[in-house]
Design a protein around this motif. Structure first.
Motif, PDB file in Angstrom:
ATOM      1  N   LYS A 111      14.570   8.513  -6.329  1.00  0.00           N
ATOM      2  CA  LYS A 111      13.816   8.285  -5.313  1.00  0.00           C
ATOM      3  C   LYS A 111      13.578   9.540  -4.197  1.00  0.00           C
ATOM      4  O   LYS A 111      12.480   9.600  -4.052  1.00  0.00           O
ATOM      5  N   TYR A 143       0.722  -1.256   0.068  1.00  0.00           N
ATOM      6  CA  TYR A 143      -0.056   0.038  -0.079  1.00  0.00           C
ATOM      7  C   TYR A 143       0.914   1.275  -0.124  1.00  0.00           C
ATOM      8  O   TYR A 143       1.782   1.226   0.579  1.00  0.00           O
ATOM      9  N   TYR A 144       0.560   2.374  -0.592  1.00  0.00           N
ATOM     10  CA  TYR A 144       1.024   3.421  -0.820  1.00  0.00           C
ATOM     11  C   TYR A 144       0.614   4.553   0.101  1.00  0.00           C
ATOM     12  O   TYR A 144       0.955   5.751   0.029  1.00  0.00           O
ATOM     13  N   GLU A 151       9.790  -1.853  -4.862  1.00  0.00           N
ATOM     14  CA  GLU A 151      10.206  -0.347  -4.207  1.00  0.00           C
ATOM     15  C   GLU A 151      11.261   0.261  -5.443  1.00  0.00           C
ATOM     16  O   GLU A 151      11.437   1.201  -5.454  1.00  0.00           O
ATOM     17  N   GLU A 152      11.880  -0.599  -6.193  1.00  0.00           N
ATOM     18  CA  GLU A 152      12.437  -0.113  -7.254  1.00  0.00           C
ATOM     19  C   GLU A 152      11.609   0.617  -8.577  1.00  0.00           C
ATOM     20  O   GLU A 152      12.210   1.571  -8.672  1.00  0.00           O
ATOM     21  N   HIS A 206      11.072  -1.904   6.556  1.00  0.00           N
ATOM     22  CA  HIS A 206       9.901  -2.647   5.974  1.00  0.00           C
ATOM     23  C   HIS A 206       8.657  -2.686   6.733  1.00  0.00           C
ATOM     24  O   HIS A 206       7.466  -1.995   6.631  1.00  0.00           O
ATOM     25  N   SER A 220      18.095   4.573  -0.106  1.00  0.00           N
ATOM     26  CA  SER A 220      16.994   4.170  -0.571  1.00  0.00           C
ATOM     27  C   SER A 220      15.872   3.669   0.416  1.00  0.00           C
ATOM     28  O   SER A 220      14.747   3.820   0.438  1.00  0.00           O
ATOM     29  N   LEU A 233      14.484   6.668   2.290  1.00  0.00           N
ATOM     30  CA  LEU A 233      13.642   7.428   1.482  1.00  0.00           C
ATOM     31  C   LEU A 233      12.359   6.682   1.213  1.00  0.00           C
ATOM     32  O   LEU A 233      11.405   7.248   1.239  1.00  0.00           O
ATOM     33  N   GLU A 234      12.460   5.719   1.102  1.00  0.00           N
ATOM     34  CA  GLU A 234      11.315   4.549   0.711  1.00  0.00           C
ATOM     35  C   GLU A 234      10.350   4.698   1.867  1.00  0.00           C
ATOM     36  O   GLU A 234       9.054   4.951   1.836  1.00  0.00           O
ATOM     37  N   VAL A 258       8.853   4.718 -11.188  1.00  0.00           N
ATOM     38  CA  VAL A 258      10.132   5.658 -11.113  1.00  0.00           C
ATOM     39  C   VAL A 258      11.049   4.829 -11.980  1.00  0.00           C
ATOM     40  O   VAL A 258      12.176   5.195 -12.493  1.00  0.00           O
ATOM     41  N   VAL A 310      10.057  11.364  -3.337  1.00  0.00           N
ATOM     42  CA  VAL A 310       9.735  11.548  -1.986  1.00  0.00           C
ATOM     43  C   VAL A 310       9.546  13.011  -1.763  1.00  0.00           C
ATOM     44  O   VAL A 310       8.553  13.343  -0.952  1.00  0.00           O
ATOM     45  N   MET A 323       7.620   4.510  -6.406  1.00  0.00           N
ATOM     46  CA  MET A 323       8.139   5.310  -5.187  1.00  0.00           C
ATOM     47  C   MET A 323       7.016   6.079  -4.880  1.00  0.00           C
ATOM     48  O   MET A 323       6.441   6.863  -5.754  1.00  0.00           O
ATOM     49  N   ASN A 324       6.374   5.871  -3.647  1.00  0.00           N
ATOM     50  CA  ASN A 324       5.424   6.963  -3.293  1.00  0.00           C
ATOM     51  C   ASN A 324       4.258   6.875  -4.300  1.00  0.00           C
ATOM     52  O   ASN A 324       3.562   8.150  -4.623  1.00  0.00           O
ATOM     53  N   SER A 362       8.702   8.178   2.254  1.00  0.00           N
ATOM     54  CA  SER A 362       7.650   8.371   1.498  1.00  0.00           C
ATOM     55  C   SER A 362       6.275   7.817   2.087  1.00  0.00           C
ATOM     56  O   SER A 362       5.042   8.138   1.535  1.00  0.00           O
ATOM     57  N   ARG A 363       6.571   6.734   2.776  1.00  0.00           N
ATOM     58  CA  ARG A 363       5.379   6.282   3.339  1.00  0.00           C
ATOM     59  C   ARG A 363       4.689   6.922   4.772  1.00  0.00           C
ATOM     60  O   ARG A 363       3.505   6.913   5.039  1.00  0.00           O
TER      61      ARG A 363
END
Lengths: 142, 985
Positions: free
Chosen positions: B173, A20-21, A116-117, B104, B137, B140-141, A125, B177, A120-121, B144-145
């Protein structure tokens, strides 16, 4: 935000991957997945791959026993999302070699890593398979 | 395997005992597949284990436990909020694979209210600055959440740095974000926006894809702010070969083009080029969507798009079909020809096997409905709905009901047709639109006087059919029919059969609320019968002996006829008598016709009615009627429902009251026992008067016009009540709202109504006889009489053999609909449209524009500032965000002072983007505003130049002053221009 969530669900309606984002509570997720799975799995091959649900769209595609469901904003291009799903499957195929449901079950963290790669958000990407897989391969070697 | 891989990673560092006995994630998954004790039992055992393991000091055991927990939370919906602190611990692990599990888990389970969020700021900052790009990464990931306003604020400097890092993996990335950071902390725009824009020039396709994606999202919230970037987007539109990027750029232009016509003119050609050239369906479809939604005034582009849509529509791929239909419905409001051109295909897909495609196609068919073809299309659709499944059948009925009732039935000319269609729809087996049909039947009855006779006929047919009572979906409709039969009983040819229908034994199948309506309507009909009978006998009497009786009958008649007139007139009988005409030997019929002049709609009917009344209302029939009502209602006096009981009692008491007298006086009819007769008939007259008060539609805003009585508190918080009443079922509210009589339009009823009624009278008579005949020989008739009217080429819907070959159906459907859709077909109106009562303002739907969220305002305000004002703020604020916010506050104060002035200026500026009253201002803005006050037209150009310059210029405080001075210079030269640089236009 473009993509809101990505689900992989098998024919029996069991979720195999959920990404989920946006934050949803467990109850919201349970309800959402239940509704979507009921809606999408009932459809056949001759029907289109887009389903309107609440205030967004679901673009889905079936590969063998696995359904790939992507929830997107209404603005999003459905065909591009279908291509995205295909790209995801091809990428996993390249990594696992003829990917199947079990690969995703037992290598969930790798599937997440690929996603994830790619996303993104909620934005796509990366669309190059080798770019997506590069970090995973690096880590496998480590 | 995964677990295996992981355990091999960790084995070196973890304590051997714990590792040996801990189940890995893989073990857990396998166990879940093979368990025999039931999933929930297995999982709760596993959770127990995890709770123990996660407390371990060994990082490997801990992280594996967390990994298992994340798995269960993600796929088996188990709460993991209790483990939040462990998540933070694992996040801070020095080993990448542990850290990854921690991150995660954090993105999975953290949200704005998670208390431990306060603890991770430093960890994130450290990881964002890490030299290991994978760690960056991860951070950042995660950001973003889960980023909150605090996190976004505190980490903005790190993000700013990453926006120009040379590591592509990280930079793209970071760009993504930014979107989330902006949303949470709008002031970050001032810091990061310039670097974000610089990335638009990047030669790296990955970076470009990411940054275009971000701008696409930003522009969808407030396109105006991004107009100054149009040249960059234009360049990407021309140069890029990446379809993903092109699709996003097209989306941006779809938002920008409506704001700036010259921009639209410039980009429409490149878009068409893409549409022609591309082999990718996704890109082509995006071009189509862009054109139909935002370039609809460019004829050639639209034509090209429609050609491409056609290609999609006829494709075998259901996806393309669906999207083609969707694109058509976007363009339908502005270019209906596009739909009409493709109507065959559209109608063909009405019978597609995909419900989604059918639905889209139905929506399109509805857009084609107009005054001239509404009858044909509705006919075709209703027939089609008979063959559809329950879901789609109701979709069809719903859209017919919606389309026909839009804007107070503006599309309907022949209301007789429409009410009989409503009646027909009610009888469709799958029909579940009871509430909507109920509302429309009553609404039309109140608004359209001319349709009441037909409405009554429809209601009668519904009431009289005992089979309908068993269908719960019809109960609401039957309630409406019952109400209609009571309210407009004067148009009935045979009120006795109405009573019979209203009191038939099967009404016990109805819910109590509907039954109450039935009984009340029966009461109305009963009063009507009695009253008519008295009138009749009186008029007969009066023809024998004149004087007082005639006076009374005349008075009563007047009252009856002048429905809705003030009751006070009745209190002054002498006035009536003296002013009334005085032909002594006039018969009842003549009187009624004369008086009917007051109520136009009655005219046609009255004579027939009077005619039939003479035959119907005999002494025996009235006595029978009374007995029948008593018999039917007797058992209900034991009812437990208050409403039902009360209404039953009303009738029975009324009968009690008049029975003795009426029998007597009727027996002594002709003997002029006036006092007796007067007493009974007086009661009846009073009741009749009460019921003849006409009900009109009520304005939506009527309630607002009632002044609130003093001491009445309306805004008290009733939340407590809700919790108390949570499980109490709300009793069904009153089925009908009783409005005050509507006087206004009544006077102006068109004289056409008169003609119509007279013309339609014979045919009504004929249909009446026909239906009577049908009732006797129902078996030999097809259910729907309307089919005969439509035409012989289309077989009646209910014929069973048709269901065997749906293919044929579809073809017929296509053929017929195509005929009915023919554009050149002239509307052939047999009737002029009757008056439809509309209330001055009540029927207008007020649409309050939704105010955009303040957060967005803040973002776009900041964006405008950066793009249009100067970039100088960026440099200063970047180093010190807190300083930033204080200066922002200063700006705000200023804004308050100048607000009124600002508002005035808003009117002057041509493009809306130039000023945004809610956006934040800083000093700079205020200055610009003052200048504008002097010459409102010039600011745009000045801004533009400023923005242009600002992009290349390095920003320092003194540079800002320079910029301002320069900006001042062209003040006297330029005229009003929007912010699009000239080289684009």
């Amino acid at each position: 935000m473009g993509i809101r969530f990505i689900l992989m669900v098998n024919k029996q309606g069991q979720t195999r991957l959920a990404q989920y984002y946006e934050y949803l509570t467990i109850e919201e997720r349970r309800a959402l997945e239940g509704e979507i799975v009921r809606k999408c799995l009932a459809r056949n091959e001759q029907q289109c791959s887009f389903v309107e649900h609440r205030n967004y769209k679901i673009v889905y595609r079936r590969y063998a026993s696995l359904f790939f469901l992507v929830g997107v904003d209404n603005e999003e291009n459905e065909l591009a999302i279908l291509e995205f799903i295909h790209l995801l499957v091809e990428t996993m195929d390249r990594h696992f070699g003829n990917v199947c449901e079990l690969d995703i079950m037992f290598h969930l963290e790798k599937a997440h890593f690929m996603l994830e790669e790619m996303v993104m958000n909620g934005c796509i990407v990366e669309t190059s398979k080798s770019n997506i897989l590069a970090p995973i391969q690096l880590m496998d070697k480590a | 395997m995964a677990g295996g891989v992981f355990s091999s990673y960790y084995s070196s560092s973890s304590s051997i005992m714990e590792t040996l006995f801990q189940r890995t994630l893989e073990d857990l998954i396998k166990g879940l597949r093979l368990q025999l004790i039931g999933e929930s039992a297995f999982v709760s055992k596993a959770i127990e284990e995890i709770r123990r393991e996660v407390k371990s000091t060994d990082p490997h055991t801990k992280s594996t436990a967390l990994q298992k927990l994340s798995y269960l939370a993600s796929l088996h919906f188990h709460d993991m909020s209790w483990a939040a602190f462990h998540v933070v611990e694992v996040m801070s692990s020095s080993r990448f694979f542990h850290k990854r599990i921690g991150y995660h888990a954090a993105s999975l389970s953290f949200h704005d209210d998670t208390p431990v969020l306060l603890l991770i700021t430093n960890q994130l900052r450290k990881d964002l600055a890490s030299t290991n790009e994978f760690e960056v990464s991860l951070a950042l990931e995660c950001l973003s959440r889960i980023s909150t306003p605090d996190l976004a604020r505190d980490l903005t400097p790190e993000i700013f740095t990453l926006l120009s890092t040379t590591k592509i993996l990280v930079r793209k990335k970071a760009i993504s974000v930014v979107l989330r950071v902006f949303a949470k902390y709008p002031d970050a725009v001032r810091v990061c926006f310039k670097r974000l824009v610089e990335n638009l020039d990047s030669s790296d396709p990955q970076i470009l894809a990411a940054v275009v994606g971000v701008f696409c999202e930003l522009a969808s919230q407030d396109p105006g702010s991004y107009l100054p970037l149009a040249p960059e987007f234009y360049r990407i539109l021309i140069d890029s070969k990446n379809n993903w990027v092109l699709i996003k750029v097209l989306k941006i232009f779809a938002k920008l083009a409506p704001l700036e016509p010259r921009l639209a003119k410039r980009v429409v050609e490149p878009i068409c080029d893409h549409m022609r050239r591309t082999g990718a369906k996704s890109l082509m479809f995006e071009c189509i969507r862009t054109v139909v939604s935002s370039f609809s005034e460019y004829e050639s582009a639209v034509k090209l798009a429609v050609v491409k849509i056609r290609e999609l529509l006829v494709d075998d791929d259901p996806n393309l079909k669906y999207l083609g239909l969707q694109a058509l419905s976007v363009i339908a409001p502005k270019h209906l020809w596009a739909v009409l051109e493709n109507k065959e295909v559209v109608i063909k897909w009405l019978s597609d096997e995909d419900p989604n495609i059918k639905l889209e196609s139905l929506r399109l068919v509805m857009t084609m409905v107009s005054e001239s073809n509404v009858v044909e299309i509705s006919r075709v659709l209703v027939n089609f709905s008979l063959k559809s499944g329950p879901g789609f059948c109701n979709e069809i009925l719903g859209s017919i009901l919606f389309t026909c009732s839009r804007n107070v039935y503006e599309m309907i000319i022949d209301f007789d047709w429409y009410v009989s269609l409503l009646g027909e729809m009610s009888r469709i087996p799958h029909c579940q639109k009871g509430v909507e049909i109920e509302n429309q039947l009553i609404d039309i009855g109140m608004r359209v006087k001319d349709v009441r006779p037909e409405l009554l006929r429809v209601a009668r047919d519904l009431l009289i059919d005992p089979a309908l009572l068993g269908n719960p979906f019809l109960h609401r409709i039957l309630a409406a029919a019952a109400w209609v039969s009571g309210e407009y009983v004067e148009f009935s040819r045979n009120p006795f059969e109405l009573i019979e229908a209203l009191l038939q034994p099967r009404t016990n199948l109805l819910p109590l609320s509907v039954r109450a309506v039935y009984i009340h309507s029966a009461f109305k009909v009963l009063i009507f019968c009695l009253h008519s009978y008295i009138l009749q006998s009186e008029s007969i009497t009066s023809s024998f002996s004149d004087n007082l009786v005639l006076g009374v009958s005349e008075l009563v008649l007047k009252r009856n006829m002048l429905e809705g007139s003030d009751l006070t007139t009745c209190e002054a009988p002498s006035a009536h008598r003296s002013e009334g005409f005085n032909p002594r030997n006039q018969s009842y019929e003549d009187l009624s016709i004369e008086n009917g002049g007051d109520r136009t709609i009655n005219d046609g009917q009255t004579s027939t009615r009077a005619f039939s009344e003479k035959n119907i209302f005999t002494y025996e029939s009235i006595i029978n009627l009374i007995n029948q009502v008593e018999l039917a209602l007797g058992p209900l006096t034991g009812s437990h429902d208050a409403e039902l009981l009360e209404r039953t009692r009303h009738i029975l008491c009324f009968i009690e009251l008049i029975k003795g007298e009426i029998t007597e006086c009727l027996v002594q009819k002709g003997k002029t026992l006036e006092s007796e007769e007067m007493k009974a008939s007086k009661i009846i007259k009073l009741m009749s008067d009460a019921f003849s008060e006409e009900l009109g539609p009520v304005s939506v805003s009527a309630q607002q016009r009632v002044p609130i009585p003093e001491g009445l508190v309306l805004k008290e918080n009733l939340d407590d009540l809700e919790t108390i009443c949570a499980d109490i079922q709300v009793p069904p509210s009153n089925l009908f709202s009783l409005g005050s009589p509507y006087y206004g339009e009544e006077v102006g009823v068109s004289p056409f109504g008169l003609q119509n009624k007279e013309e339609s009278e014979p045919s009504n008579e004929a249909t009446f006889l026909l239906t009577e005949h049908r009732k006797l020989h129902g078996l030999y008739y097809l259910a729907s009489e309307k089919n005969e009217i439509v035409g012989n080429d289309y077989p009646p819907a209910n014929e069973p053999k048709l269901q065997d070959n749906p293919k044929n159906d579809t073809e017929d459907l296509v053929k017929l609909t195509v005929q009915s859709l023919a554009t050149n077909k002239k509307p052939n109106h047999a009737k002029t449209r009757p008056v439809v009562v509309k209330l001055d303002e009540g029927d207008l739907v007020t649409i309050t524009a939704k105010r955009p969220e303040t957060k967005d305002d803040l973002v776009s305000g900041a964006v405008r500032e950066v793009l249009l004002g100067s970039d100088t703020r960026t440099a200063t604020s970047q180093s010190n965000p807190s300083d930033k916010s204080s200066s922002k506050r200063k700006g705000k104060e200023k804004l308050n002072v100048d607000r009124s002035e600002l508002k005035e200026n808003l009117g002057d500026s041509e493009t809306p983007k130039q000023e945004n009253p809610s956006s934040r201002k800083n000093k700079h803005r205020t200055i610009g505003k003052e200048r504008r006050h002097n010459s409102p037209g010039k600011i745009g150009k000045e801004r533009e130049e400023n923005g242009q310059k600002g992009k290349q210029k390095s920003s320092h405080r003194h540079a800002r002053h320079k910029a301002r001075h320069r900006a001042d210079a062209p003040l006297n030269v330029v005229s009003q221009t929007p912010v699009i640089p000239d080289f684009l236009l």
